[in-house]
Design an enzyme around this catalytic site. Structure first.
Site, PDB file in Angstrom:
ATOM      1  N   ARG A  57      26.404  42.573  66.825  1.00  0.00           N
ATOM      2  CA  ARG A  57      25.941  40.785  65.934  1.00  0.00           C
ATOM      3  C   ARG A  57      26.864  40.172  65.317  1.00  0.00           C
ATOM      4  O   ARG A  57      25.982  39.473  65.085  1.00  0.00           O
ATOM      5  CB  ARG A  57      25.794  42.220  64.547  1.00  0.00           C
ATOM      6  N   THR A  58      27.724  40.657  65.295  1.00  0.00           N
ATOM      7  CA  THR A  58      28.569  39.564  64.292  1.00  0.00           C
ATOM      8  C   THR A  58      29.086  38.251  65.373  1.00  0.00           C
ATOM      9  O   THR A  58      28.431  37.341  65.033  1.00  0.00           O
ATOM     10  CB  THR A  58      30.018  40.077  63.750  1.00  0.00           C
ATOM     11  N   LYS A  86      50.521  37.324  77.153  1.00  0.00           N
ATOM     12  CA  LYS A  86      52.295  37.265  77.403  1.00  0.00           C
ATOM     13  C   LYS A  86      52.722  36.781  76.033  1.00  0.00           C
ATOM     14  O   LYS A  86      53.644  35.876  76.278  1.00  0.00           O
ATOM     15  CB  LYS A  86      51.517  35.786  77.962  1.00  0.00           C
ATOM     16  N   ARG A 107      37.156  37.393  64.396  1.00  0.00           N
ATOM     17  CA  ARG A 107      37.455  39.361  63.771  1.00  0.00           C
ATOM     18  C   ARG A 107      38.912  39.401  63.833  1.00  0.00           C
ATOM     19  O   ARG A 107      38.764  39.191  65.098  1.00  0.00           O
ATOM     20  CB  ARG A 107      36.162  39.919  64.950  1.00  0.00           C
ATOM     21  N   HIS A 135      34.803  41.930  55.122  1.00  0.00           N
ATOM     22  CA  HIS A 135      33.434  41.516  55.745  1.00  0.00           C
ATOM     23  C   HIS A 135      32.759  40.964  55.249  1.00  0.00           C
ATOM     24  O   HIS A 135      31.131  40.688  54.983  1.00  0.00           O
ATOM     25  CB  HIS A 135      32.406  42.726  57.068  1.00  0.00           C
TER      26      HIS A 135
HETATM   27  N1   CP Z   1      27.909  44.480  61.337  1.00  0.00           N
HETATM   28  C1   CP Z   1      28.577  44.184  62.450  1.00  0.00           C
HETATM   29  O1   CP Z   1      29.430  43.666  62.215  1.00  0.00           O
HETATM   30  O2   CP Z   1      28.155  45.032  63.660  1.00  0.00           O
HETATM   31  P1   CP Z   1      29.144  44.090  64.654  1.00  0.00           P
HETATM   32  O3   CP Z   1      30.605  44.973  65.066  1.00  0.00           O
HETATM   33  O4   CP Z   1      28.031  44.919  66.549  1.00  0.00           O
HETATM   34  O5   CP Z   1      29.370  43.059  65.012  1.00  0.00           O
END
Ligand code: CP
Length: 312
Positions: A57-58, A86, A107, A135
């Site tokens: 999703r993110t 590396k 992320r 988040h």
């Molecule tokens: N909600 C969320 O962070 O989903 P993903 O881990 O799929 O990005």
């Protein structure tokens, strides 16, 4: 204050007024997110997606948000396919990436990695999840979902159910809800309670927080049931994970005792915590929540990369 040129590492980086402004802007983005209206304010922008941990999703909603606004993306979706294999450091990787793009969405499995990336980059860095840390953009879309359902973020009774220890979405969300004056009910297996530093911060904010270990009692009084997955990937000990896996589940019999207006939310992915039968009930809000990721992230990118004045 304008968000132009600013990093977003933690939800604490945003004031209540800034959050309210983003939510209002995101409502105007819905037709563009749905493809029924066209606007291209990011037509000269490139946004780098630097994902060193899995995401559906993110990453994809950020990519959709950039492209709906006319921008382009360059993407790392697999750390194993980069020169980090590396031995290149995260600092060097981000510093170099910031010379290729106008902003970086990152992320990473390590808490604090987004703060390090923000130091390495001379372009804005948006934290898309750093370990068990924060988040913040998930919180924005969570708030958008609640606001759409109830017309307000004040005075709601929100049950946070599940892995409150490692779940970064609840760490960000609890702080934001406290700012808006909603009541928090913490419901988790004993070993996955909200860490003390977060509780202390909520107390400091004057939040109304209670603990309810009986999931039925928690659900009966809730306006929002925010469910999270046990974050298997954060456990150092497989036995610790096995002891709590499957220890709670939201299903139709549980929801029979809920208020009619209750919404069930989940940042997704789910791993058995919400039975599929719940999808067909009016309580299910998690797929709408996943869609709202696009207009909310559009509004954020437009503020950070748009032509407004530079913030502090
Ligand atoms: N909600 C969320 O962070 O989903 P993903 O881990 O799929 O990005």
């Amino acid at each position: 204050m304008s968000l132009h040129g600013r990093d977003l590492v933690s939800i604490r980086d945003l004031s209540r007024e800034e959050i309210e402004r983003l939510l209002a802007a995101s409502r105007k983005m819905v037709p563009i997110a749905e493809g029924t209206k066209v606007a291209t304010p990011l037509s000269d922008k490139i946004v780098a997606m630097a994902f060193f941990e899995p995401s559906t999703r993110t990453r994809l909603s950020f990519e959709a948000a950039v492209q709906r606004l006319g921008g382009r993306c360059i993407t790392i979706a697999d750390a194993g396919a980069t020169s980090m294999r590396k031995g290149e450091s995260l600092y060097d990787t981000i510093r170099m990436l910031s010379s290729y793009a106008d902003a970086i969405v990152m992320r990473h499995p390590n808490e604090g990695a987004a703060r390090l990336a923000a130091r390495a980059s001379d372009r804005p860095v948006i934290n898309a999840g750093d370990g068990a840390g924060q988040h913040p953009t998930q919180t924005l879309l969570d708030l958008a979902t609640m606001q759409e359902a109830f017309g307000t973020l004040t005075g709601l009774r929100v049950v946070l159910l599940g892995d409150l220890k490692y779940g970064r979405t609840v760490h960000s969300l609890a702080y934001a809800l406290a700012q808006f004056g909603s009541e928090l009910v913490l419901c988790s297996p004993p070993s996955l309670r909200l860490p003390e530093d977060h509780r202390e911060e909520l107390r400091h904010l004057g939040a109304r927080v209670s603990v309810e270990e009986d999931i039925r009692k928690a659900v009966a009084e809730a306006d929002v049931l925010y469910v999270t997955r046990v974050q298997k990937e954060r456990f150092g000990d497989e036995d610790e994970y096995r002891a709590v896996a499957g220890s709670y589940r939201v299903d139709a019999p549980l929801l029979a005792g809920a208020k009619s207006r209750l919404i069930v939310m989940h940042p997704l992915p789910r791993a058995g915590e919400i039975a599929p039968e719940v999808d067909e009930t009016p309580h299910a809000a998690y797929f709408r929540q996943a869609f709202l990721a696009v207009p909310v992230r559009m509004a954020l990118l437009n503020e950070i990369l748009g032509s407004g004045r530079r913030g502090g």
